[in-house]
Motif scaffolding. Structure first.
Motif, mmCIF file in Angstrom:
data_model
loop_
_atom_site.group_PDB
_atom_site.id
_atom_site.type_symbol
_atom_site.label_atom_id
_atom_site.label_comp_id
_atom_site.label_asym_id
_atom_site.label_seq_id
_atom_site.Cartn_x
_atom_site.Cartn_y
_atom_site.Cartn_z
ATOM 1 N N UNK A 113 36.962 -30.738 -6.594
ATOM 2 C CA UNK A 113 37.237 -29.323 -6.848
ATOM 3 C C UNK A 113 35.980 -28.463 -6.761
ATOM 4 N N UNK A 114 34.801 -29.077 -6.906
ATOM 5 C CA UNK A 114 33.564 -28.302 -6.788
ATOM 6 C C UNK A 114 33.403 -27.732 -5.382
ATOM 7 N N UNK A 115 33.867 -28.473 -4.363
ATOM 8 C CA UNK A 115 33.854 -27.933 -3.002
ATOM 9 C C UNK A 115 34.676 -26.645 -2.929
ATOM 10 N N UNK A 116 35.844 -26.691 -3.557
ATOM 11 C CA UNK A 116 36.763 -25.541 -3.530
ATOM 12 C C UNK A 116 36.188 -24.385 -4.335
ATOM 13 N N UNK A 117 35.600 -24.694 -5.471
ATOM 14 C CA UNK A 117 34.984 -23.648 -6.292
ATOM 15 C C UNK A 117 33.835 -22.969 -5.544
ATOM 16 N N UNK A 118 33.011 -23.784 -4.862
ATOM 17 C CA UNK A 118 31.913 -23.213 -4.075
ATOM 18 C C UNK A 118 32.465 -22.301 -2.976
ATOM 19 N N UNK A 119 33.507 -22.766 -2.312
ATOM 20 C CA UNK A 119 34.093 -21.967 -1.234
ATOM 21 C C UNK A 119 34.661 -20.657 -1.775
ATOM 22 N N UNK A 120 35.260 -20.712 -2.942
ATOM 23 C CA UNK A 120 35.796 -19.502 -3.569
ATOM 24 C C UNK A 120 34.672 -18.509 -3.868
ATOM 25 N N UNK A 121 33.535 -19.022 -4.346
ATOM 26 C CA UNK A 121 32.378 -18.156 -4.586
ATOM 27 C C UNK A 121 31.895 -17.526 -3.285
ATOM 28 N N UNK A 122 31.861 -18.321 -2.233
ATOM 29 C CA UNK A 122 31.461 -17.833 -0.910
ATOM 30 C C UNK A 122 32.368 -16.689 -0.450
ATOM 31 N N UNK A 123 33.657 -16.873 -0.605
ATOM 32 C CA UNK A 123 34.611 -15.830 -0.214
ATOM 33 C C UNK A 123 34.394 -14.565 -1.036
ATOM 34 N N UNK A 124 34.265 -14.737 -2.339
ATOM 35 C CA UNK A 124 34.178 -13.575 -3.232
ATOM 36 C C UNK A 124 32.863 -12.818 -3.125
ATOM 37 N N UNK A 125 31.774 -13.527 -2.826
ATOM 38 C CA UNK A 125 30.458 -12.883 -2.846
ATOM 39 C C UNK A 125 29.915 -12.539 -1.467
ATOM 40 N N UNK A 126 30.393 -13.241 -0.423
ATOM 41 C CA UNK A 126 29.853 -13.024 0.917
ATOM 42 C C UNK A 126 30.878 -12.411 1.868
ATOM 43 N N UNK A 127 32.064 -12.997 1.957
ATOM 44 C CA UNK A 127 33.035 -12.580 2.979
ATOM 45 C C UNK A 127 33.832 -11.350 2.550
ATOM 46 N N UNK A 128 34.470 -11.419 1.387
ATOM 47 C CA UNK A 128 35.339 -10.324 0.950
ATOM 48 C C UNK A 128 34.626 -8.975 0.868
ATOM 49 N N UNK A 129 33.379 -8.916 0.370
ATOM 50 C CA UNK A 129 32.710 -7.617 0.277
ATOM 51 C C UNK A 129 32.466 -6.922 1.623
ATOM 52 N N UNK A 130 32.585 -7.663 2.733
ATOM 53 C CA UNK A 130 32.389 -7.034 4.052
ATOM 54 C C UNK A 130 33.529 -6.109 4.431
ATOM 55 N N UNK A 131 34.668 -6.262 3.777
ATOM 56 C CA UNK A 131 35.760 -5.316 3.966
ATOM 57 C C UNK A 131 36.598 -5.482 5.223
ATOM 58 N N UNK A 132 36.714 -6.702 5.722
ATOM 59 C CA UNK A 132 37.574 -6.933 6.893
ATOM 60 C C UNK A 132 39.039 -6.703 6.523
ATOM 61 N N UNK A 133 39.795 -6.225 7.512
ATOM 62 C CA UNK A 133 41.219 -6.030 7.284
ATOM 63 C C UNK A 133 41.982 -7.349 7.322
ATOM 64 N N UNK A 134 41.494 -8.291 8.150
ATOM 65 C CA UNK A 134 42.171 -9.585 8.261
ATOM 66 C C UNK A 134 41.154 -10.721 8.236
ATOM 67 N N UNK A 135 41.574 -11.821 7.602
ATOM 68 C CA UNK A 135 40.739 -13.011 7.501
ATOM 69 C C UNK A 135 41.538 -14.214 7.998
ATOM 70 N N UNK A 136 40.895 -15.019 8.822
ATOM 71 C CA UNK A 136 41.529 -16.210 9.371
ATOM 72 C C UNK A 136 40.696 -17.436 9.007
ATOM 73 N N UNK A 137 41.372 -18.553 8.772
ATOM 74 C CA UNK A 137 40.692 -19.798 8.422
ATOM 75 C C UNK A 137 40.863 -20.818 9.539
ATOM 76 N N UNK A 138 39.735 -21.456 9.903
ATOM 77 C CA UNK A 138 39.752 -22.604 10.810
ATOM 78 C C UNK A 138 39.003 -23.719 10.102
ATOM 79 N N UNK A 139 39.730 -24.740 9.647
ATOM 80 C CA UNK A 139 39.139 -25.780 8.801
ATOM 81 C C UNK A 139 39.376 -27.149 9.410
ATOM 82 N N UNK A 140 38.314 -27.979 9.409
ATOM 83 C CA UNK A 140 38.399 -29.290 10.036
ATOM 84 C C UNK A 140 38.217 -30.424 9.032
ATOM 85 N N UNK A 141 39.074 -31.436 9.124
ATOM 86 C CA UNK A 141 38.946 -32.708 8.408
ATOM 87 C C UNK A 141 38.813 -32.496 6.896
ATOM 88 N N UNK A 142 37.691 -32.919 6.277
ATOM 89 C CA UNK A 142 37.518 -32.682 4.848
ATOM 90 C C UNK A 142 37.540 -31.185 4.552
#
Length: 333
Positions: A113-142
């Motif tokens: 779950x620490x991987x997921x928590x880190x990713x959530x922090x990344x989204x909240x602090x880096x990606x979301x503040x940029x203000x994009x109208x749409x976000x897409x996920x491309x995730x591989x394997x783990x």
């Protein structure tokens, strides 16, 4: 000039691989923005972005075990060429992010779950503040495990999701399936400190002819050469704890699939011997049974690393990925 068919895509190709990687892809990489943040337990987590291609749409790439965003330079080039901003993260314990143990090549995690928590922090602090109208996920394997758990817990952030050979189960022989997780737990208890699971070793560059990841020799060799040039990226086998934590997380992905609301495209290589393809079928059924939208696309003949495969597999994989994203784009208008 002949009109192009809908969703025409022009991707990097193997015959021009060296030229692309040394030319436009290298030039793009020089424009990257890199940053870091503090994840769970105050570990430093690294990230990268390539922006200025679209103010409205961004693709977030989540890589797999032993990987780094450095490995994804060709993919980032292809995605930005199609008019998307791109973001990516290196998981704790690998890539440019902090390690958890003294053996820097041991693939270890305390809690998946620490991987997921880190990713959530990344989204909240880096990606979301940029203000994009749409976000897409491309995730591989783990990364597909991390991404699946994230969209189950946060169903409203991503407009569309593509899972490339997601680890919804680990490929094991039939007799090993029921005992692998409890065996890994027992072995962990017997170890005085985190150590490799049975049969696992530190990093070594497996020859192309023996590899079970990709049939593209130029792409495979490029990634191996990268790790020789940047040895700090090298990661070997997983710890015993990682094994049972990973298996538990994969199981949770399927159990909580009913919570997913974003449309999902699941890409599967028929010749994948790393993840358990039968788990994809269970996941697919669970999402759709709950009223969600999950499609499986099987790439016959492809191995595990779909995004680094031969052109005959990779090109239709990327085309299907972008067509899936564009469907969400058009439905939002």
């Amino acid at each position: 000039m002949t009109a192009q068919p809908p969703h025409f895509y022009d991707f990097s190709l193997e015959p021009h691989f060296a030229e692309t990687m040394q030319g436009p892809a290298a030039a793009l990489w020089q424009q990257r923005e890199e940053g870091e943040f503090k994840g769970v337990d105050d570990l430093t987590i690294g990230w990268v972005s390539l922006t200025g291609f679209n103010r409205d749409k961004a693709i977030v790439v989540i890589n797999g075990r032993i990987e780094s965003y450095w490995k994804y330079q060709e993919l980032f080039y292809d995605l930005t060429q199609q008019g998307y901003d791109v973001f990516a993260i290196d998981h704790r314990g690998q890539g440019v992010s902090d390690r958890l143990v003294d053996d820097t090549e041991l693939g270890h995690v305390e809690e998946f779950d620490h991987y997921v928590d880190d990713f959530n922090t990344f989204i909240n602090t880096v990606v979301a503040p940029r203000g994009y109208q749409q976000h897409f996920m491309l995730a591989h394997s783990m990364g597909g495990t991390v991404g699946t758990l994230f969209v189950e817990q946060h169903p409203d952030f991503f407009d569309s999701v593509v899972l490339s050979a997601p680890m919804h189960g680990i490929h094991l022989t039939q007799w090993m399936k029921p005992i692998a997780s409890p065996l890994a737990r027992v072995i962990e208890q017997l170890q005085s400190q985190p150590d490799y699971a049975p049969g696992q070793v530190p990093y070594y560059p497996k020859p192309f002819l023996d590899n079970k990841l990709s049939q593209s020799e130029v792409r495979y060799q490029w990634f191996r050469d990268l790790y020789e040039h940047k040895p700090e990226l090298k990661i070997g086998g997983p710890s015993a704890r990682w094994v049972w934590q990973g298996m538990a997380a994969a199981k949770k992905c399927v159990q909580h699939a009913y919570q997913i609301t974003a449309p999902v495209l699941l890409l599967q290589g028929s010749d994948d011997t790393v993840v358990d393809n039968s788990a994809h079928d269970v996941f697919h059924h669970a999402v759709n049974q709950a009223g969600g939208d999950c499609e499986i696309k099987v790439i016959h003949g492809a191995r595990h690393e779909l995004l680094f495969e031969q052109d005959k597999y990779r090109t239709p994989i990327l085309a299907a990925t972008l067509t899936h994203f564009k469907k969400a784009e058009s439905e939002s208008k």
